[in-house]
Design a protein around this motif. Structure first.
Motif, PDB file in Angstrom:
ATOM      1  N   LYS A  57       0.830  -1.208   0.000  1.00  0.00           N
ATOM      2  CA  LYS A  57       0.000   0.000   0.000  1.00  0.00           C
ATOM      3  C   LYS A  57       0.860   1.251   0.000  1.00  0.00           C
ATOM      4  O   LYS A  57       0.504   2.274  -0.590  1.00  0.00           O
ATOM      5  N   LEU A  58       2.004   1.141   0.677  1.00  0.00           N
ATOM      6  CA  LEU A  58       2.927   2.254   0.755  1.00  0.00           C
ATOM      7  C   LEU A  58       3.299   2.756  -0.642  1.00  0.00           C
ATOM      8  O   LEU A  58       3.534   3.947  -0.854  1.00  0.00           O
ATOM      9  N   LEU A  59       3.325   1.798  -1.590  1.00  0.00           N
ATOM     10  CA  LEU A  59       3.759   2.166  -2.942  1.00  0.00           C
ATOM     11  C   LEU A  59       2.667   2.810  -3.773  1.00  0.00           C
ATOM     12  O   LEU A  59       2.957   3.513  -4.739  1.00  0.00           O
ATOM     13  N   ILE A  60       1.389   2.523  -3.418  1.00  0.00           N
ATOM     14  CA  ILE A  60       0.314   2.846  -4.362  1.00  0.00           C
ATOM     15  C   ILE A  60       0.301   4.312  -4.788  1.00  0.00           C
ATOM     16  O   ILE A  60       0.428   4.622  -5.977  1.00  0.00           O
ATOM     17  N   VAL A  61       0.150   5.222  -3.825  1.00  0.00           N
ATOM     18  CA  VAL A  61      -0.020   6.632  -4.205  1.00  0.00           C
ATOM     19  C   VAL A  61       1.193   7.171  -4.975  1.00  0.00           C
ATOM     20  O   VAL A  61       1.037   7.678  -6.090  1.00  0.00           O
ATOM     21  N   PRO A  62       2.426   7.027  -4.425  1.00  0.00           N
ATOM     22  CA  PRO A  62       3.551   7.555  -5.205  1.00  0.00           C
ATOM     23  C   PRO A  62       3.719   6.873  -6.553  1.00  0.00           C
ATOM     24  O   PRO A  62       4.044   7.537  -7.545  1.00  0.00           O
ATOM     25  N   LEU A  63       3.447   5.576  -6.606  1.00  0.00           N
ATOM     26  CA  LEU A  63       3.635   4.870  -7.874  1.00  0.00           C
ATOM     27  C   LEU A  63       2.638   5.341  -8.925  1.00  0.00           C
ATOM     28  O   LEU A  63       2.998   5.597 -10.078  1.00  0.00           O
ATOM     29  N   VAL A  64       1.376   5.460  -8.525  1.00  0.00           N
ATOM     30  CA  VAL A  64       0.365   5.930  -9.467  1.00  0.00           C
ATOM     31  C   VAL A  64       0.719   7.352  -9.907  1.00  0.00           C
ATOM     32  O   VAL A  64       0.696   7.684 -11.094  1.00  0.00           O
ATOM     33  N   PHE A  65       1.107   8.168  -8.956  1.00  0.00           N
ATOM     34  CA  PHE A  65       1.439   9.558  -9.283  1.00  0.00           C
ATOM     35  C   PHE A  65       2.621   9.624 -10.254  1.00  0.00           C
ATOM     36  O   PHE A  65       2.507  10.184 -11.348  1.00  0.00           O
ATOM     37  N   PHE A  66       3.740   9.006  -9.883  1.00  0.00           N
ATOM     38  CA  PHE A  66       4.919   9.125 -10.744  1.00  0.00           C
ATOM     39  C   PHE A  66       4.728   8.433 -12.088  1.00  0.00           C
ATOM     40  O   PHE A  66       5.183   8.926 -13.112  1.00  0.00           O
ATOM     41  N   SER A  67       4.054   7.280 -12.084  1.00  0.00           N
ATOM     42  CA  SER A  67       3.944   6.592 -13.370  1.00  0.00           C
ATOM     43  C   SER A  67       2.995   7.349 -14.294  1.00  0.00           C
ATOM     44  O   SER A  67       3.275   7.500 -15.480  1.00  0.00           O
ATOM     45  N   LEU A  68       1.891   7.862 -13.755  1.00  0.00           N
ATOM     46  CA  LEU A  68       0.983   8.628 -14.622  1.00  0.00           C
ATOM     47  C   LEU A  68       1.644   9.919 -15.104  1.00  0.00           C
ATOM     48  O   LEU A  68       1.592  10.254 -16.289  1.00  0.00           O
ATOM     49  N   VAL A  69       2.274  10.630 -14.176  1.00  0.00           N
ATOM     50  CA  VAL A  69       2.896  11.904 -14.561  1.00  0.00           C
ATOM     51  C   VAL A  69       3.990  11.661 -15.602  1.00  0.00           C
ATOM     52  O   VAL A  69       4.030  12.326 -16.641  1.00  0.00           O
ATOM     53  N   SER A  70       4.839  10.646 -15.363  1.00  0.00           N
ATOM     54  CA  SER A  70       5.929  10.456 -16.325  1.00  0.00           C
ATOM     55  C   SER A  70       5.378   9.938 -17.649  1.00  0.00           C
ATOM     56  O   SER A  70       5.851  10.317 -18.713  1.00  0.00           O
ATOM     57  N   GLY A  71       4.350   9.093 -17.589  1.00  0.00           N
ATOM     58  CA  GLY A  71       3.743   8.590 -18.833  1.00  0.00           C
ATOM     59  C   GLY A  71       3.155   9.728 -19.660  1.00  0.00           C
ATOM     60  O   GLY A  71       3.416   9.854 -20.851  1.00  0.00           O
ATOM     61  N   ILE A  72       2.379  10.560 -19.008  1.00  0.00           N
ATOM     62  CA  ILE A  72       1.673  11.609 -19.749  1.00  0.00           C
ATOM     63  C   ILE A  72       2.618  12.723 -20.182  1.00  0.00           C
ATOM     64  O   ILE A  72       2.555  13.203 -21.313  1.00  0.00           O
ATOM     65  N   SER A  73       3.537  13.084 -19.308  1.00  0.00           N
ATOM     66  CA  SER A  73       4.388  14.216 -19.668  1.00  0.00           C
ATOM     67  C   SER A  73       5.343  13.844 -20.798  1.00  0.00           C
ATOM     68  O   SER A  73       5.833  14.705 -21.501  1.00  0.00           O
ATOM     69  N   SER A  74       5.585  12.536 -21.008  1.00  0.00           N
ATOM     70  CA  SER A  74       6.525  12.214 -22.075  1.00  0.00           C
ATOM     71  C   SER A  74       5.838  11.774 -23.363  1.00  0.00           C
ATOM     72  O   SER A  74       6.499  11.436 -24.332  1.00  0.00           O
ATOM     73  N   LEU A  75       4.515  11.771 -23.359  1.00  0.00           N
ATOM     74  CA  LEU A  75       3.835  11.503 -24.634  1.00  0.00           C
ATOM     75  C   LEU A  75       4.120  12.679 -25.556  1.00  0.00           C
ATOM     76  O   LEU A  75       3.936  13.833 -25.171  1.00  0.00           O
ATOM     77  N   THR A  76       4.569  12.348 -26.768  1.00  0.00           N
ATOM     78  CA  THR A  76       4.985  13.463 -27.613  1.00  0.00           C
ATOM     79  C   THR A  76       3.809  14.271 -28.134  1.00  0.00           C
ATOM     80  O   THR A  76       3.879  15.476 -28.238  1.00  0.00           O
ATOM     81  N   SER A  77       2.710  13.560 -28.471  1.00  0.00           N
ATOM     82  CA  SER A  77       1.612  14.384 -28.971  1.00  0.00           C
ATOM     83  C   SER A  77       0.378  14.210 -28.109  1.00  0.00           C
ATOM     84  O   SER A  77       0.126  13.135 -27.575  1.00  0.00           O
ATOM     85  N   MET A  78      -0.340  15.273 -27.984  1.00  0.00           N
ATOM     86  CA  MET A  78      -1.547  15.233 -27.159  1.00  0.00           C
ATOM     87  C   MET A  78      -2.659  14.469 -27.862  1.00  0.00           C
ATOM     88  O   MET A  78      -3.559  13.957 -27.223  1.00  0.00           O
ATOM     89  N   THR A  79      -2.580  14.386 -29.216  1.00  0.00           N
ATOM     90  CA  THR A  79      -3.612  13.596 -29.908  1.00  0.00           C
ATOM     91  C   THR A  79      -3.488  12.141 -29.487  1.00  0.00           C
ATOM     92  O   THR A  79      -4.483  11.459 -29.286  1.00  0.00           O
ATOM     93  N   SER A  80      -2.225  11.654 -29.324  1.00  0.00           N
ATOM     94  CA  SER A  80      -2.115  10.249 -28.954  1.00  0.00           C
ATOM     95  C   SER A  80      -2.657  10.035 -27.547  1.00  0.00           C
ATOM     96  O   SER A  80      -3.285   9.023 -27.267  1.00  0.00           O
ATOM     97  N   LEU A  81      -2.475  10.994 -26.661  1.00  0.00           N
ATOM     98  CA  LEU A  81      -3.062  10.861 -25.321  1.00  0.00           C
ATOM     99  C   LEU A  81      -4.590  10.795 -25.430  1.00  0.00           C
ATOM    100  O   LEU A  81      -5.236   9.969 -24.794  1.00  0.00           O
TER     101      LEU A  81
END
Ligand code: ASP
Length: 416
Positions: A57-81
């Motif tokens: 459980k300790l991992l859930i919040v930071p993991l969801v936060f970092f993985s979503l943020v890094s996933g979305i911020s590195s998508l090159t185009s917003m259309t693909s998002l």
């Protein structure tokens, strides 16, 4: 790539088997002193599983936060998002609708509740369901720290997506600051591996705790409901997911299921899709070849909103309770159950037994007796384990479909 511990699946299975064995020995053989049983129960099984689940459980919040943020911020185009999120959510909602419908069809053919009379006492305090209004409002937190502290995952997902978007849009001003989040995400994945190395012991304690407390005959009550529910869970996992994988991709279905084994066992032992996120994320990326950015979006969102197994339970439980109380649901009411189960499974927290809490919303809607939840709860532990495995398998299947449709699935990794 980050290294995983060797023979992990084999060791987890071994832990599970030993948990069943040791738990049964203490439950069924009357040769051990009471003090020893209590000691094993409290200081081995309960404490061991509580520590393991806390670490997950300790991992859930930071993991969801970092993985979503890094996933979305590195998508090159917003259309693909846009495309990815549209496909993901559409598939999540439609598979859940198929799941409840399947359960309602099987339930109305085989009638689990007809002629059943219960002698199970109602629980002293009924769990309180959350309304649809609150579920919607909870997506929009007024205080992100509070939302994180209370594990309100829909709110955390929403904030992480917004934050990722802002990071993406400001990269040219911040000297590619989003790279820092990618690095942090890698660090977190390493942390996940470190904690998961203890899974064989954790699973041993979780299963042992279950068996030493209740034995293996939890199945006796509401036998028909249990059997029908398990059948629909199995059909949905193997038929529906195989079909959608066949229709939308040309991936090998057996490879998919083989590579999902560890994730399913993990979900089974923890009864929590959220606690399983680290394992699902890893399997989907490293074994099934789903691109990191797609996985970082699809899996945390799926663990939060996609619960086919839960919806199946809610459909079957509604039919079971209605029949037990001699109430015939009309066709319109069946359709209402489908809609409600889709909505409530979105609002169900990805933690053990949460599905039985949101079941209250559906029962209330049709004026069904809430005390009947007592029977559902009595047999719910093993069913919760199974439906959580279905929930996470659905998340992974859809991650593969979405990635494949965007040409973001590495077939070499998938087929390896
Ligand atoms: N335990 C389930 C999960 O985490 C939720 C539920 O159906 O109770 O996916």
């Amino acid at each position: 790539m980050i290294e995983t511990p060797k023979n992990l699946t084999r060791n987890i299975l071994l832990g599970m088997f030993l948990g069943f064995l040791v738990g049964s020995l203490f439950f069924y053989l009357n040769i051990f002193p009471e003090s020893l049983i209590t000691f094993i129960k409290v200081y081995v099984f309960n404490l061991g599983s509580a520590i393991f689940v806390n670490l997950l459980k300790l991992l859930i919040v930071p993991l969801v936060f970092f993985s979503l943020v890094s996933g979305i911020s590195s998508l090159t185009s917003m259309t693909s998002l846009g495309n990815i999120s549209f496909k993901t959510i559409a598939l999540y909602l439609s598979t859940t609708a198929v799941a409840v419908s399947l359960s309602l069809i099987v339930g109305s053919i085989f009638k689990p509740g007809a002629g059943y009379s219960s002698n199970i006492a109602p629980p002293e305090k009924l769990p309180e369901g959350q309304g649809i209004y609150e579920t919607i409002l909870d997506v929009f937190p007024s205080n992100i720290i509070e939302a994180m502290a209370q594990n309100q995952m829909l709110a955390v997902v929403f904030f992480s997506i917004l934050f990722g978007l802002a990071l993406n849009k400001t990269n040219h001003l911040t000297g590619n600051f989003s790279e820092a989040f990618e690095k942090l995400n890698t660090v977190f994945m390493q942390l996940v591996i470190m904690i998961i190395s203890f899974a064989p012991i954790g699973v041993f304690c979780l299963i042992g705790k279950f068996v030493i407390t209740d034995g293996l005959d939890i199945f006796q009550e509401a036998f028909k409901y249990v059997i029908l529910l398990i059948s629909v869970l199995i059909i949905h996992a193997f038929v529906t997911y195989s079909l959608i994988l066949k229709i939308f991709t040309n991936l090998n279905i057996w490879t998919f299921f083989k590579k999902m084994k560890e994730v399913a066992i993990f979900a089974f032992s923890t009864s929590s899709s959220a606690a399983t996120i680290p394992v699902t994320l890893k399997a989907v990326q490293d074994d099934l070849g789903v691109n990191k950015n797609v996985a970082s979006f699809v899996i945390p969102v799926g663990a939060t909103i996609n619960m086919d197994g839960t919806a199946i339970m809610q459909g079957m439980a509604t039919i079971f309770i209605a029949q037990m109380s001699g109430i015939d649901l009309t066709l319109i009411q069946y359709v209402q159950v489908v809609i409600l189960a889709v909505v409530t499974s979105i609002g169900t927290a990805a933690v053990p037994s949460a599905g039985t809490i949101t079941l209250v919303i559906i029962l209330q809607q049709f004026g069904l007796p809430l005390e009947a939840i007592g029977i559902i709860l009595a047999v719910d532990r093993i069913l919760d384990m199974l439906r959580t495995s279905v929930n996470v398998t659905g998340d992974a299947a859809i991650a593969c479909i979405v990635a494949d449709s965007e040409d973001l699935l590495d077939k070499d990794i998938f087929n390896k």
